[in-house]
Design a protein around this motif. Structure first.
Motif, PDB file in Angstrom:
ATOM      1  N   GLY A 262       3.751  -9.860  -1.502  1.00 21.40           N
ATOM      2  CA  GLY A 262       4.836  -9.357  -0.664  1.00 21.40           C
ATOM      3  C   GLY A 262       6.170  -9.618  -1.315  1.00 21.40           C
ATOM      4  N   HIS A 263       7.164  -8.867  -0.865  1.00 19.55           N
ATOM      5  CA  HIS A 263       8.534  -9.049  -1.346  1.00 19.55           C
ATOM      6  C   HIS A 263       9.045 -10.408  -0.932  1.00 19.55           C
ATOM      7  CE1 HIS A 263       9.160  -5.078  -2.649  1.00 19.55           C
ATOM      8  NE2 HIS A 263       9.084  -4.512  -1.455  1.00 19.55           N
ATOM      9  N   ASN A 264      10.209 -10.735  -1.455  1.00 17.50           N
ATOM     10  CA  ASN A 264      10.933 -11.862  -0.879  1.00 17.50           C
ATOM     11  C   ASN A 264      11.275 -11.496   0.559  1.00 17.50           C
ATOM     12  OD1 ASN A 264      10.932 -13.335  -3.228  1.00 17.50           O
ATOM     13  ND2 ASN A 264      12.812 -12.383  -3.969  1.00 17.50           N
TER      14      ASN A 264
ATOM     15  N   GLY B  77       6.992  -9.318   7.582  1.00 20.78           N
ATOM     16  CA  GLY B  77       6.343 -10.181   8.561  1.00 20.78           C
ATOM     17  C   GLY B  77       5.040  -9.652   9.123  1.00 20.78           C
ATOM     18  N   ARG B  78       4.599  -8.488   8.641  1.00 21.13           N
ATOM     19  CA  ARG B  78       3.336  -7.960   9.153  1.00 21.13           C
ATOM     20  C   ARG B  78       2.342  -7.786   8.017  1.00 21.13           C
ATOM     21  NH1 ARG B  78       3.784  -3.030  11.019  1.00 21.13           N
ATOM     22  NH2 ARG B  78       5.822  -2.772  10.051  1.00 21.13           N
ATOM     23  N   LEU B  79       1.071  -7.821   8.401  1.00 19.81           N
ATOM     24  CA  LEU B  79       0.023  -7.607   7.416  1.00 19.81           C
ATOM     25  C   LEU B  79      -0.115  -6.105   7.199  1.00 19.81           C
ATOM     26  CD1 LEU B  79      -2.109  -9.184   5.811  1.00 19.81           C
ATOM     27  CD2 LEU B  79      -3.696  -8.762   7.678  1.00 19.81           C
TER      28      LEU B  79
ATOM     29  N   THR C 263      -4.037   0.275 -10.406  1.00 21.24           N
ATOM     30  CA  THR C 263      -3.895  -1.171 -10.558  1.00 21.24           C
ATOM     31  C   THR C 263      -3.450  -1.774  -9.233  1.00 21.24           C
ATOM     32  OG1 THR C 263      -1.604  -0.935 -11.165  1.00 21.24           O
ATOM     33  CG2 THR C 263      -3.199  -0.948 -12.961  1.00 21.24           C
ATOM     34  N   LEU C 264      -3.538  -3.096  -9.184  1.00 22.11           N
ATOM     35  CA  LEU C 264      -3.103  -3.805  -7.992  1.00 22.11           C
ATOM     36  C   LEU C 264      -1.634  -3.507  -7.715  1.00 22.11           C
ATOM     37  CD1 LEU C 264      -3.810  -5.768  -5.794  1.00 22.11           C
ATOM     38  CD2 LEU C 264      -3.391  -7.641  -7.374  1.00 22.11           C
ATOM     39  N   GLU C 265      -0.899  -3.365  -8.816  1.00 25.88           N
ATOM     40  CA  GLU C 265       0.523  -3.076  -8.688  1.00 25.88           C
ATOM     41  C   GLU C 265       0.750  -1.741  -7.982  1.00 25.88           C
ATOM     42  OE1 GLU C 265       2.049  -3.725 -12.510  1.00 25.88           O
ATOM     43  OE2 GLU C 265       4.134  -3.756 -11.863  1.00 25.88           O
ATOM     44  N   THR C 266      -0.043  -0.745  -8.387  1.00 29.73           N
ATOM     45  CA  THR C 266       0.075   0.566  -7.757  1.00 29.73           C
ATOM     46  C   THR C 266      -0.306   0.495  -6.287  1.00 29.73           C
ATOM     47  OG1 THR C 266      -0.895   1.266  -9.838  1.00 29.73           O
ATOM     48  CG2 THR C 266      -0.383   2.989  -8.258  1.00 29.73           C
ATOM     49  N   LEU C 267      -1.389  -0.264  -6.033  1.00 30.98           N
ATOM     50  CA  LEU C 267      -1.847  -0.401  -4.646  1.00 30.98           C
ATOM     51  C   LEU C 267      -0.773  -1.076  -3.802  1.00 30.98           C
ATOM     52  CD1 LEU C 267      -5.528  -1.525  -5.250  1.00 30.98           C
ATOM     53  CD2 LEU C 267      -4.777   0.606  -4.184  1.00 30.98           C
ATOM     54  N   TYR C 268      -0.197  -2.119  -4.382  1.00 30.88           N
ATOM     55  CA  TYR C 268       0.835  -2.849  -3.665  1.00 30.88           C
ATOM     56  C   TYR C 268       2.002  -1.918  -3.338  1.00 30.88           C
ATOM     57  CZ  TYR C 268       4.746  -5.955  -2.855  1.00 30.88           C
ATOM     58  OH  TYR C 268       5.842  -6.544  -2.327  1.00 30.88           O
ATOM     59  N   ALA C 269       2.417  -1.171  -4.349  1.00 29.61           N
ATOM     60  CA  ALA C 269       3.539  -0.249  -4.141  1.00 29.61           C
ATOM     61  C   ALA C 269       3.181   0.790  -3.086  1.00 29.61           C
ATOM     62  CB  ALA C 269       3.898   0.431  -5.460  1.00 29.61           C
ATOM     63  N   HIS C 270       1.915   1.217  -3.095  1.00 25.60           N
ATOM     64  CA  HIS C 270       1.460   2.211  -2.131  1.00 25.60           C
ATOM     65  C   HIS C 270       1.586   1.693  -0.701  1.00 25.60           C
ATOM     66  CE1 HIS C 270      -1.021   5.241  -0.203  1.00 25.60           C
ATOM     67  NE2 HIS C 270      -1.737   4.261   0.326  1.00 25.60           N
ATOM     68  N   PHE C 271       0.983   0.507  -0.455  1.00 22.32           N
ATOM     69  CA  PHE C 271       0.991  -0.009   0.913  1.00 22.32           C
ATOM     70  C   PHE C 271       2.389  -0.413   1.350  1.00 22.32           C
ATOM     71  CE2 PHE C 271      -3.537  -0.526  -0.029  1.00 22.32           C
ATOM     72  CZ  PHE C 271      -4.051   0.137   1.078  1.00 22.32           C
ATOM     73  N   ASP C 272       3.136  -0.961   0.409  1.00 21.03           N
ATOM     74  CA  ASP C 272       4.493  -1.355   0.722  1.00 21.03           C
ATOM     75  C   ASP C 272       5.343  -0.131   1.019  1.00 21.03           C
ATOM     76  OD1 ASP C 272       6.248  -3.649   0.937  1.00 21.03           O
ATOM     77  OD2 ASP C 272       7.372  -2.645  -0.660  1.00 21.03           O
TER      78      ASP C 272
ATOM     79  N   LEU D 270       4.205   2.749   2.228  1.00 23.49           N
ATOM     80  CA  LEU D 270       3.818   3.296   3.531  1.00 23.49           C
ATOM     81  C   LEU D 270       4.591   2.607   4.642  1.00 23.49           C
ATOM     82  CD1 LEU D 270      -0.065   3.665   3.496  1.00 23.49           C
ATOM     83  CD2 LEU D 270       1.687   5.419   3.229  1.00 23.49           C
ATOM     84  N   ASP D 271       4.753   1.274   4.439  1.00 22.31           N
ATOM     85  CA  ASP D 271       5.461   0.492   5.444  1.00 22.31           C
ATOM     86  C   ASP D 271       6.899   0.965   5.567  1.00 22.31           C
ATOM     87  OD1 ASP D 271       6.011  -1.725   7.216  1.00 22.31           O
ATOM     88  OD2 ASP D 271       7.164  -2.518   5.537  1.00 22.31           O
ATOM     89  N   GLY D 272       7.474   1.310   4.419  1.00 20.01           N
ATOM     90  CA  GLY D 272       8.867   1.735   4.431  1.00 20.01           C
ATOM     91  C   GLY D 272       9.036   3.178   4.884  1.00 20.01           C
ATOM     92  N   ARG D 273       7.930   3.822   5.266  1.00 26.26           N
ATOM     93  CA  ARG D 273       7.957   5.224   5.702  1.00 26.26           C
ATOM     94  C   ARG D 273       8.580   6.126   4.637  1.00 26.26           C
ATOM     95  NH1 ARG D 273       4.956   3.752   8.773  1.00 26.26           N
ATOM     96  NH2 ARG D 273       5.189   2.974  10.880  1.00 26.26           N
TER      97      ARG D 273
END
Lengths: 310, 276
Positions: A37-39, A208-210, A290-299, A301-304
């Motif tokens: 997660g981000h800071n 703050g959310r999963l 990669t995990l990085e791509t996945l992370y960016a993807h889910f993150d 989505l959160d940011g709409r």
């Protein structure tokens, strides 16, 4: 009791700021969980809740089946190892003295100090003052400190920051060894490359959310991101090149002539068979997200936001 | 309890290693011997003066020096660990906040106490050895009282330093606050009292003035060491107001002790209530 950490619908607010919202998290024996997660995403708050430094405003936190702020907290803390981010140890003490101090506080036998210094590769520097240590050496000292008393739960916050590639690999090797012995490890990180092979499950936090959790394969499936096939081809005419892209969502040609095809995960085998049958294909490689791509993807989505994943 | 001793031991060893003990001891010893030797210079003689003169001048200087040393020794005790990240780490250890604070205080108290006793004690020994005229039994009583109250004064300001260290989040701010504390207790408070006396032309209620004096540990320290000596009036104009109102020494020492215990308890309470 196999479950090392269990968070059930845990929330934590600081005044009006909701640092964590209804978080569910589990860690089993011998498992390595990557907490990404981000800071400000809630990683530190999660760690502090697990360590019992903070109390949850709602929900239940259980470590080895106990409340980390309850009666058994002292015993739990002896079974927990923690490496904070950016810790600078007492500069005027030698590495050995620092470790001895923490060993006494944790009631670990003093002979463990020598063994641990050896294990993290600080035996020769043990008698030098921490002031003279490099960033990597300090980080190793911190790791040695976290390993005092054979913890059953290990919380590592950015353990590889400032380490050179060799030292990073040593840290990951150490994590692998600990996992094999049944230690549960939570690895907090925003440095992603290279960490994939050493973690069993990932939990991605955002505001703050999963956002997502599961094994990396499960996350790949859930994300449904295209994979890339890089093809080197000689002597093909335009029509043949065109045909290569039949299964692809998108075709891109790089400067050196390499063709990069974006393929849906479910079309992977069909695409590969087609490529193998195609004339002139010299070499091909498959790159899964990669995990990085996945992370960016889910993150993302959160940011709409619409992520331009090519 | 074990943890308190571990932390205190580390803090004490740090004090030895950083040369705090050595520096404070030497400073106090030199100061005491010099004052004893040159104490009578004003009246045109050099040589060891009367014990009372020595103690009065020593107390006058110590009242400035000891609070400053104590505040410098401990102002960063908690905030320093906080900045270094070790506080967060220690919080994850089987160690309560109160135990950490108590341990650190005990270590610092030992550093300061030992240095004070060694420094002033060595000076007393020198005076006895060099000056044949000084009778040990004349010297020992007042000097022991002086050293004892000096230790208590130091501890009181250590406790205040802990309050500062617990309420601040930056070392620089804590240092500033420590200096301000020193300034207030050592200089401003007495000036303000003096101003009160002058402004009201001495028509201050005696009871109130008494209480005001007892509210400042430095004034309590002065009262312990200056009352009972004739030289007192000359050395400290303001305290002469209190002449003839004899405070019981044990009561004054108890107040000094309370000046250690109350701020320390406050620091522990504030620390325990802190979020991180």
């Amino acid at each position: 009791m196999n479950r090392i950490v269990e968070l059930n619908q845990v929330s934590r607010a600081f005044g009006r700021i909701q640092a964590l919202e209804r978080l569910d998290l589990r860690l089993e024996t011998g498992e390595v969980l990557g907490l990404l997660g981000h800071n400000g995403a809630g990683k530190s708050t999660t760690i502090k809740l697990i360590l019992g430094i903070l109390a949850a405003t709602a929900g239940a936190v259980r470590v080895l089946g106990e409340d980390p702020r309850g009666r058994g907290a002292g015993r739990l803390r002896m079974a927990t190892g923690y490496l904070p981010e950016n810790v600078s140890f007492y500069d005027n003490l030698t590495g050995r003295e620092v470790l001895q101090y923490f060993a006494r506080l944790k009631r670990a036998p003093t002979r463990a100090v020598g063994e641990l210094l050896e294990r993290v590769g600080l035996r020769e520097a043990a008698h030098r003052r921490v002031r003279t240590y490099s960033k990597g050496m300090r980080q190793r000292l911190g790791l040695a400190q976290a390993l005092l008393g054979h913890p059953r739960l290990l919380l590592l916050d950015e353990p590889t920051v400032g380490l050179d590639p060799m030292a990073t690999r040593d840290v990951y090797d150490m994590i692998d060894t600990l996992r094999d012995r049944g230690t549960g490890v939570i690895l907090c990180s925003h440095v992603l490359p290279g960490v994939e092979r050493h973690i069993d499950r990932v939990a991605i936090l955002g505001r703050g959310r999963l956002l997502a959790s599961g094994t990396i394969d499960a996350l790949r499936e859930q994300a449904g991101l295209p994979l890339h096939i890089r093809v080197r081809i000689t002597g093909a005419n335009g029509a043949q090149r065109q045909a290569l892209g039949a299964n692809a969502l998108e075709t891109r040609v790089e400067d050196d002539g390499t063709i990069v095809l974006s393929i849906r995960p479910e079309c992977k085998m069909a695409a590969l068979q087609a490529l193998l049958a195609a004339p002139g294909v010299e070499d091909l490689s498959v790159e899964t997200p990669t995990l990085e791509t996945l992370y960016a993807h889910f993150d993302g989505l959160d940011g709409r936001r619409e992520q331009p994943h090519a | 309890m074990r943890e308190v001793l571990i932390v205190a031991g580390k803090e004490f060893r740090d004090g030895l290693r950083n040369r705090w003990v050595l520096a404070i001891t030497l400073a106090f010893a030199l100061l005491a011997v010099a004052l004893a030797w040159f104490g009578a210079a004003a009246s045109g003689e050099v040589g060891f003066t009367q014990v009372s003169t020595t103690i009065v001048s020593l107390a006058t200087l110590a009242v400035f020096l000891i609070p400053l040393i104590a505040l410098m020794l401990a102002y960063d005790s908690i905030v320093g660990e906080d900045e270094g990240g070790t506080l967060l780490l220690l919080m994850s250890y089987p160690l309560s906040r109160v135990a950490l604070l108590s341990g650190k205080f005990c270590g610092h108290a030992a550093v300061l106490g030992l240095s004070t006793i060694l420094g002033f004690g060595a000076a007393a020994a020198v005076i006895v050895l060099v000056d044949a005229g000084a009778a040990v039994h004349d010297l020992s009583g007042p000097f022991a009282l002086f050293i004892g109250s000096a230790v208590l004064l130091g501890w009181a300001f250590l406790a205040l330093a802990y309050v500062i260290s617990v309420v601040t989040r930056e070392k620089a701010r804590a240092a500033g606050l420590a200096l301000l504390t020193w300034f207030l207790f050592v200089l401003v408070y007495d000036l303000a009292l003096l101003g009160l006396l002058v402004g009201t032309e001495g028509r201050v209620d005696g009871g109130l003035f008494r209480v005001l004096l007892l509210l400042n540990p430095t004034d309590v320290f002065r009262l312990v060491n200056l009352t009972g000596f004739e030289e007192m009036a000359a050395a400290s104009g303001m305290l002469s107001v209190m002449a003839g109102q004899g405070f019981p020494i044990t009561g004054l020492l108890a107040i000094l002790a309370a000046w250690t215990i109350v701020p320390l308890a406050a620091a522990a309470g504030l620390f325990a209530a802190r979020r991180t």
